[in-house]
Design a protein around this motif. Structure first.
Motif, PDB file in Angstrom:
ATOM      1  N   LYS A   5       0.376   0.894  -0.994  1.00 54.71           N
ATOM      2  CA  LYS A   5      -0.223  -0.158  -0.168  1.00 54.71           C
ATOM      3  C   LYS A   5      -0.325   0.300   1.282  1.00 54.71           C
ATOM      4  CE  LYS A   5       2.284  -3.497  -2.308  1.00 54.71           C
ATOM      5  NZ  LYS A   5       2.964  -4.763  -2.435  1.00 54.71           N
ATOM      6  N   LYS A   9      -3.822   0.725   3.159  1.00 52.45           N
ATOM      7  CA  LYS A   9      -4.037  -0.015   4.399  1.00 52.45           C
ATOM      8  C   LYS A   9      -4.404   0.937   5.539  1.00 52.45           C
ATOM      9  CE  LYS A   9      -1.846  -3.418   7.408  1.00 52.45           C
ATOM     10  NZ  LYS A   9      -0.667  -4.245   7.624  1.00 52.45           N
ATOM     11  N   ASN A  56     -11.662  -7.577   3.003  1.00 50.34           N
ATOM     12  CA  ASN A  56     -11.042  -8.310   1.899  1.00 50.34           C
ATOM     13  C   ASN A  56      -9.896  -7.522   1.282  1.00 50.34           C
ATOM     14  OD1 ASN A  56     -12.715 -10.556   2.169  1.00 50.34           O
ATOM     15  ND2 ASN A  56     -14.183  -9.800   0.672  1.00 50.34           N
ATOM     16  N   ALA A  59      -6.969  -8.091   3.395  1.00 45.96           N
ATOM     17  CA  ALA A  59      -6.418  -9.433   3.172  1.00 45.96           C
ATOM     18  C   ALA A  59      -5.574  -9.470   1.899  1.00 45.96           C
ATOM     19  CB  ALA A  59      -7.550 -10.457   3.109  1.00 45.96           C
ATOM     20  N   VAL A  60      -6.048  -8.813   0.854  1.00 46.01           N
ATOM     21  CA  VAL A  60      -5.303  -8.770  -0.411  1.00 46.01           C
ATOM     22  C   VAL A  60      -3.978  -8.033  -0.222  1.00 46.01           C
ATOM     23  CG1 VAL A  60      -5.326  -7.798  -2.749  1.00 46.01           C
ATOM     24  CG2 VAL A  60      -7.332  -9.017  -1.885  1.00 46.01           C
ATOM     25  N   GLU A  62      -2.242  -7.889   2.486  1.00 44.94           N
ATOM     26  CA  GLU A  62      -1.361  -8.789   3.230  1.00 44.94           C
ATOM     27  C   GLU A  62      -0.795  -9.884   2.329  1.00 44.94           C
ATOM     28  OE1 GLU A  62      -0.168  -8.282   6.302  1.00 44.94           O
ATOM     29  OE2 GLU A  62      -1.322  -6.428   6.224  1.00 44.94           O
ATOM     30  N   GLU A  63      -1.579 -10.357   1.356  1.00 45.02           N
ATOM     31  CA  GLU A  63      -1.089 -11.381   0.426  1.00 45.02           C
ATOM     32  C   GLU A  63       0.005 -10.828  -0.487  1.00 45.02           C
ATOM     33  OE1 GLU A  63      -4.424 -12.882  -1.748  1.00 45.02           O
ATOM     34  OE2 GLU A  63      -5.297 -13.834   0.014  1.00 45.02           O
ATOM     35  N   ASP A  64      -0.076  -9.532  -0.767  1.00 43.38           N
ATOM     36  CA  ASP A  64       0.940  -8.840  -1.563  1.00 43.38           C
ATOM     37  C   ASP A  64       1.121  -9.466  -2.942  1.00 43.38           C
ATOM     38  OD1 ASP A  64       2.745  -6.776  -1.959  1.00 43.38           O
ATOM     39  OD2 ASP A  64       4.445  -7.951  -1.232  1.00 43.38           O
ATOM     40  N   LYS A  65       0.002  -9.794  -3.609  1.00 44.02           N
ATOM     41  CA  LYS A  65       0.077 -10.415  -4.929  1.00 44.02           C
ATOM     42  C   LYS A  65      -0.608  -9.576  -6.005  1.00 44.02           C
ATOM     43  CE  LYS A  65       0.268 -15.103  -3.155  1.00 44.02           C
ATOM     44  NZ  LYS A  65      -0.374 -16.401  -3.074  1.00 44.02           N
ATOM     45  N   THR A  66      -0.884  -8.317  -5.699  1.00 42.43           N
ATOM     46  CA  THR A  66      -1.603  -7.456  -6.629  1.00 42.43           C
ATOM     47  C   THR A  66      -0.692  -6.308  -7.057  1.00 42.43           C
ATOM     48  OG1 THR A  66      -3.694  -8.034  -5.562  1.00 42.43           O
ATOM     49  CG2 THR A  66      -3.691  -6.047  -6.872  1.00 42.43           C
ATOM     50  N   TYR A  71      -3.941  -1.173  -6.366  1.00 39.73           N
ATOM     51  CA  TYR A  71      -4.052  -0.530  -5.056  1.00 39.73           C
ATOM     52  C   TYR A  71      -4.313   0.958  -5.227  1.00 39.73           C
ATOM     53  CZ  TYR A  71      -1.972  -4.836  -3.256  1.00 39.73           C
ATOM     54  OH  TYR A  71      -1.716  -6.135  -2.946  1.00 39.73           O
TER      55      TYR A  71
END
Length: 87
Positions: A5, A9, A56, A59-60, A62-66, A71
């Protein structure tokens, strides 16, 4: 934040987005001079769309839900695209 990640990023923020923004600036200068072609207009649309996609991705992250595997897939795709571009 996992290693992939952070790498993704960094790649998006520090390589991809700045390159696209620079290219869009160049294209907009062509527009200002009224020297654009259909290809230039298409490139602007594609680059603006890609810029939104990359924002986007950030943003994903940052949400850290994947899953990390997703990634990794995105990272590999971007790196592969960059390598093709430089060949």
């Amino acid at each position: 934040m996992s290693h992939i990640k952070e790498d993704l990023k960094d790649l998006v923020q520090n390589t991809m987005i700045p390159e696209i923004e620079d290219y869009l600036d160049d294209l907009h200068k062509i527009l200002e001079k009224k020297e654009e072609t259909e290809d230039d207009m298409l490139a602007i649309k594609e680059m603006e769309s890609l810029l939104v996609d990359l924002q986007n991705v950030l943003a994903v992250i940052e949400e850290d839900k994947t899953e990390d595997s997703e990634y990794q897939r995105i990272y590999d795709y971007i790196v592969g695209s960059l390598e093709k571009k430089h060949d």
